[in-house]
Design an enzyme around this catalytic site. Structure first.
Site, PDB file in Angstrom:
ATOM      1  N   HIS A  66       3.175  -7.284   4.057  1.00 13.91           N
ATOM      2  CA  HIS A  66       3.699  -6.308   5.011  1.00 13.91           C
ATOM      3  C   HIS A  66       4.741  -6.948   5.925  1.00 13.91           C
ATOM      4  O   HIS A  66       4.650  -8.125   6.257  1.00 13.91           O
ATOM      5  CB  HIS A  66       2.565  -5.755   5.878  1.00 13.91           C
ATOM      6  N   ASP A  97       4.336 -12.444   4.088  1.00 12.59           N
ATOM      7  CA  ASP A  97       3.214 -11.516   3.969  1.00 12.59           C
ATOM      8  C   ASP A  97       3.638 -10.283   3.165  1.00 12.59           C
ATOM      9  O   ASP A  97       4.829  -9.943   3.100  1.00 12.59           O
ATOM     10  CB  ASP A  97       2.775 -11.094   5.373  1.00 12.59           C
ATOM     11  N   ASP A 102      -1.708 -11.687   0.919  1.00 11.20           N
ATOM     12  CA  ASP A 102      -1.937 -10.331   0.427  1.00 11.20           C
ATOM     13  C   ASP A 102      -0.837  -9.836  -0.494  1.00 11.20           C
ATOM     14  O   ASP A 102      -0.932  -8.728  -1.045  1.00 11.20           O
ATOM     15  CB  ASP A 102      -2.157  -9.351   1.575  1.00 11.20           C
ATOM     16  N   HIS A 133       1.686  -8.297  13.322  1.00 11.79           N
ATOM     17  CA  HIS A 133       1.949  -6.899  13.680  1.00 11.79           C
ATOM     18  C   HIS A 133       1.829  -6.664  15.183  1.00 11.79           C
ATOM     19  O   HIS A 133       2.058  -5.543  15.645  1.00 11.79           O
ATOM     20  CB  HIS A 133       0.987  -5.965  12.948  1.00 11.79           C
TER      21      HIS A 133
END
Length: 343
Positions: free
Chosen positions: A195, A193, A282, A158
């Site tokens: 996200h 991931d 995740d 990120h």
């Protein structure tokens, strides 16, 4: 396969982050390391400490202005009367092409995208060694010594070139890809991931020399919200070298694997000769974030599909938060990838 990890990565120990406006315990804790190391041990993957390759590989991705900020902001923040124990921004510019403030508060807002990346006394040290871990894994692969896993913590996908966010400070995946590019390779990044890797996308969005592919929960109603949509294809020289494959919340193994198959077709078409996997665990059905429903066995199938590209591979740890299956999920992935391949 060889793994890399430095114990200084434990020192970053954030206490809180804001979720829907409410303070919550920060899930990006040092305990993640122990779970992941247990997963490595179960997969029988040996771990070495990375060498210190200095600022060069990091500065190839991140601006010197941003690196100075990360190194100094905590000490500066503590001089503010009544300031919080951790650096958390309370103001953000509405665009990036603005004047650069002298104030620590203003610079925090400029260089921190959200309130999920608090900076404390040891954040810089841990982020620095997390990045060096990614560099060591990339160098191992570039040397022809076999595949490598980088236990990077804090994570990185990120983080933009001059912007922290979502628990991330230095973009380890991008640093690894750039290192491989410098060594003469043609890298593709596949981010699995939960996200979207918005920082990774932003770093390479105008470039044609690195392919970025991301499979993630649909951001229409999920973090990071503003990036990760299917119509984001790159711009300028990078047009067509960014592929986002958002899938519905709660998607299970088969949906994830179907999207991954599309992504791997793009990797082949790009002509990549080396692969960087941004590994988020995740996406697991029992992860505290609960966005997708990939099973432990599903991670082995994802890894097997990635290994099917038959490319030298750097696996960079991104998300995956504390739950009983975190270590077993890493074991499943590495076993499915073929951790016994040349090391």
């Amino acid at each position: 396969m060889k793994a890399f990890f430095h114990d200084q990565q434990r020192r970053h120990d954030p206490k809180h982050f804001l979720s829907s406006g409410a303070p919550q315990p920060n899930p990006e804790v040092p305990g993640r390391i122990d779970a992941l190391l247990a997963g490595l041990a179960e997969a029988k993957v040996a771990t070495d400490a990375p060498a210190d390759r200095g600022f060069g590989p990091i500065a190839a991705i991140h601006s010197p202005e941003y690196l100075v900020f990360l190194q100094n902001i905590y000490a500066r923040w503590q001089r503010i009367p009544g300031a919080s124990a951790e650096v958390v921004p309370n103001i953000h510019p509405d665009r990036r092409d603005v004047g650069y403030p002298k104030s620590a508060v203003g610079q925090a807002g400029f260089h921190m995208a959200d309130t999920a990346c608090p900076i404390s006394e040891n954040t810089w040290e841990s982020a620095y060694w997390s990045a060096q871990t990614a560099v060591a894994a990339a160098d191992h692969v570039a040397s022809g010594a076999g595949d490598a896993y980088a236990l990077c913590r804090p994570p990185g996908h990120h983080a933009f070139a001059d912007l922290a966010g979502g628990f991330c400070f230095l973009n380890n995946t991008s640093i690894a890809a750039e290192r491989l590019l410098t060594a003469g390779h043609r890298p593709a990044i596949v981010d699995v991931d939960l996200h979207h890797g918005n920082g990774t996308q932003g770093i390479f969005y105008t470039r044609s020399d690195v392919l970025t592919v991301s499979i993630h929960a649909d951001p229409a109603r999920y973090y990071p919200f503003f990036w990760g949509h299917a119509d984001e294809r790159g711009t300028g020289a990078g047009l067509g070298t960014n592929l986002n494959l958002p899938i519905p919340r709660g998607s299970k193994d088969e949906s994830f694997l179907a999207a991954l198959d599309t992504g791997l077709s793009r990797v082949r078409a790009f002509g990549a000769d080396v692969l960087v996997v941004a590994l988020g665990l995740d996406a697991f059905e029992g992860d505290p974030f609960g966005g997708l429903a990939v099973t432990t066995a599903g991670f082995a199938r994802i890894a097997d599909a990635l290994a099917g590209l038959k490319l030298p591979t750097v696996i960079v740890q991104e998300g995956g938060y504390l739950c009983p299956e975190l270590g077993p999920n890493l074991t499943s992935f590495l076993t499915g990838f073929g951790a016994e391949r040349a090391s």
